[in-house]
Design a protein around this motif. Structure first.
Motif, PDB file in Angstrom:
ATOM      1  N   LYS A  87       0.848  -1.201   0.000  1.00 13.79           N
ATOM      2  CA  LYS A  87       0.000   0.000   0.000  1.00 13.79           C
ATOM      3  C   LYS A  87       0.882   1.250   0.000  1.00 13.79           C
ATOM      4  O   LYS A  87       2.003   1.230   0.505  1.00 13.79           O
ATOM      5  N   HIS A  88       0.367   2.323  -0.568  1.00  9.42           N
ATOM      6  CA  HIS A  88       1.203   3.511  -0.786  1.00  9.42           C
ATOM      7  C   HIS A  88       1.739   4.114   0.507  1.00  9.42           C
ATOM      8  O   HIS A  88       2.780   4.776   0.504  1.00  9.42           O
ATOM      9  N   TRP A  89       1.054   3.886   1.638  1.00  8.73           N
ATOM     10  CA  TRP A  89       1.552   4.479   2.881  1.00  8.73           C
ATOM     11  C   TRP A  89       2.819   3.787   3.399  1.00  8.73           C
ATOM     12  O   TRP A  89       3.432   4.240   4.351  1.00  8.73           O
ATOM     13  N   TRP A  90       3.223   2.690   2.719  1.00 16.49           N
ATOM     14  CA  TRP A  90       4.478   2.028   3.066  1.00 16.49           C
ATOM     15  C   TRP A  90       5.622   2.456   2.153  1.00 16.49           C
ATOM     16  O   TRP A  90       6.741   1.947   2.273  1.00 16.49           O
ATOM     17  N   ASP A  91       5.379   3.404   1.244  1.00 17.63           N
ATOM     18  CA  ASP A  91       6.379   3.745   0.234  1.00 17.63           C
ATOM     19  C   ASP A  91       7.702   4.218   0.826  1.00 17.63           C
ATOM     20  O   ASP A  91       8.761   4.013   0.225  1.00 17.63           O
ATOM     21  N   ASP A  92       7.686   4.852   1.971  1.00 14.96           N
ATOM     22  CA  ASP A  92       8.919   5.363   2.567  1.00 14.96           C
ATOM     23  C   ASP A  92       9.535   4.381   3.563  1.00 14.96           C
ATOM     24  O   ASP A  92      10.480   4.731   4.278  1.00 14.96           O
ATOM     25  N   HIS A  93       9.011   3.163   3.592  1.00 13.48           N
ATOM     26  CA  HIS A  93       9.500   2.163   4.535  1.00 13.48           C
ATOM     27  C   HIS A  93      10.229   1.043   3.794  1.00 13.48           C
ATOM     28  O   HIS A  93       9.796   0.634   2.711  1.00 13.48           O
ATOM     29  N   PRO A  94      11.300   0.506   4.375  1.00 12.93           N
ATOM     30  CA  PRO A  94      11.948  -0.659   3.772  1.00 12.93           C
ATOM     31  C   PRO A  94      11.056  -1.888   3.935  1.00 12.93           C
ATOM     32  O   PRO A  94      10.179  -1.918   4.810  1.00 12.93           O
ATOM     33  N   PRO A  95      11.260  -2.911   3.109  1.00 16.26           N
ATOM     34  CA  PRO A  95      10.393  -4.107   3.173  1.00 16.26           C
ATOM     35  C   PRO A  95      10.292  -4.738   4.557  1.00 16.26           C
ATOM     36  O   PRO A  95       9.222  -5.216   4.951  1.00 16.26           O
ATOM     37  N   ARG A  96      11.370  -4.735   5.309  1.00 14.07           N
ATOM     38  CA  ARG A  96      11.351  -5.401   6.622  1.00 14.07           C
ATOM     39  C   ARG A  96      10.381  -4.748   7.600  1.00 14.07           C
ATOM     40  O   ARG A  96       9.980  -5.365   8.586  1.00 14.07           O
ATOM     41  N   GLU A  97      10.012  -3.485   7.342  1.00 14.92           N
ATOM     42  CA  GLU A  97       9.091  -2.783   8.237  1.00 14.92           C
ATOM     43  C   GLU A  97       7.630  -2.971   7.843  1.00 14.92           C
ATOM     44  O   GLU A  97       6.737  -2.565   8.589  1.00 14.92           O
ATOM     45  N   ILE A  98       7.385  -3.553   6.684  1.00 16.74           N
ATOM     46  CA  ILE A  98       6.010  -3.780   6.249  1.00 16.74           C
ATOM     47  C   ILE A  98       5.457  -4.958   7.030  1.00 16.74           C
ATOM     48  O   ILE A  98       6.028  -6.050   7.027  1.00 16.74           O
TER      49      ILE A  98
END
Length: 229
Positions: A87-98
């Protein structure tokens, strides 16, 4: 049994999903010296797959090379890495934080409302993978020795060259290379290989690992859990 990651491009992911792909070829690294001949596949005491290369009998400097297959041996699992997005609200997060609860989309290049930016296959985490390959055979061969039947097992079919495929050098016995030309399955494989690796990649005809596999459309950990039950 070990499980390792393996990346695939979008067209090859579609071939896996459609049941058209049961082989993949990956370059042996580093390549054997030109003086060495391939002898056989070997499996060491740990069950690891390796190829045996050595100089021909009577060669003035006896040499041997035993590259270990980084993808495993028959019975091992490969979890597929492919392009994806969250989801777009994860765009500034690295994969491990999703978070595990956040859904993943596997069509990253389509318009998608709340879906965010496309992420390369190399950044896919194991828990996000939706396909697992069970290795059935491991061997090595020269790239241009691929047969028509094996090209079909790679996911290619005879037909007209698409405009998306580039012109490629003539080599390996295949003369079909440009858009608008009818090509065999092997001709399409040749063009696609050159698109990925460069126009001179076919002429080089490197030694490649040939992996044959069974496709499980299931996450690797879900598959292992089901087998352990």
């Amino acid at each position: 049994m070990k499980a390792r990651p393996i990346p695939f491009s979008a067209p090859m992911v579609r071939a896996l999903l459609d049941g058209r792909k049961s082989q993949t070829r990956r370059v042996v690294k580093p390549q054997p010296d030109q003086s060495l001949d391939y002898v056989r596949m070997m499996f060491d005491w740990n069950g690891k797959a390796q190829a045996e290369f050595e100089t021909p009998p009577g060669y003035h400097t006896p040499l041997m090379y035993h590259p270990l297959c980084p993808y495993g041996k028959p019975g091992d699992l490969l979890w597929v890495k492919e392009a994806w997005r969250a989801k777009h609200w994860w765009d500034d997060h690295p994969p491990r934080e999703i978070t595990d609860q956040s859904p993943i989309d596997y069509k990253p290049y389509e318009d998608g409302g709340e879906w965010g930016r496309a992420r390369h296959a190399r950044f896919m985490l194991r828990r996000m993978s939706r396909m697992t390959l069970e290795i059935t055979t491991v061997r090595v061969e020269r790239l241009e020795d691929i047969s028509e039947a094996d090209a079909k097992a790679e996911g290619f079919s005879p037909g007209w060259m698409g405009d998306a495929l580039p012109e490629t050098p003539i080599g390996g016995g295949f003369t079909i290379s440009s858009p608008g030309t009818y090509a065999s399955s092997a001709g399409h494989f040749q063009a696609y290989w050159c698109e990925l690796h460069g126009y001179d990649a076919w002429e080089a005809s490197p030694w490649v690992w040939v992996l044959e596999f069974k496709v499980h459309q299931q996450n690797v950990d879900e598959l292992l859990k089901a087998r352990a039950a």
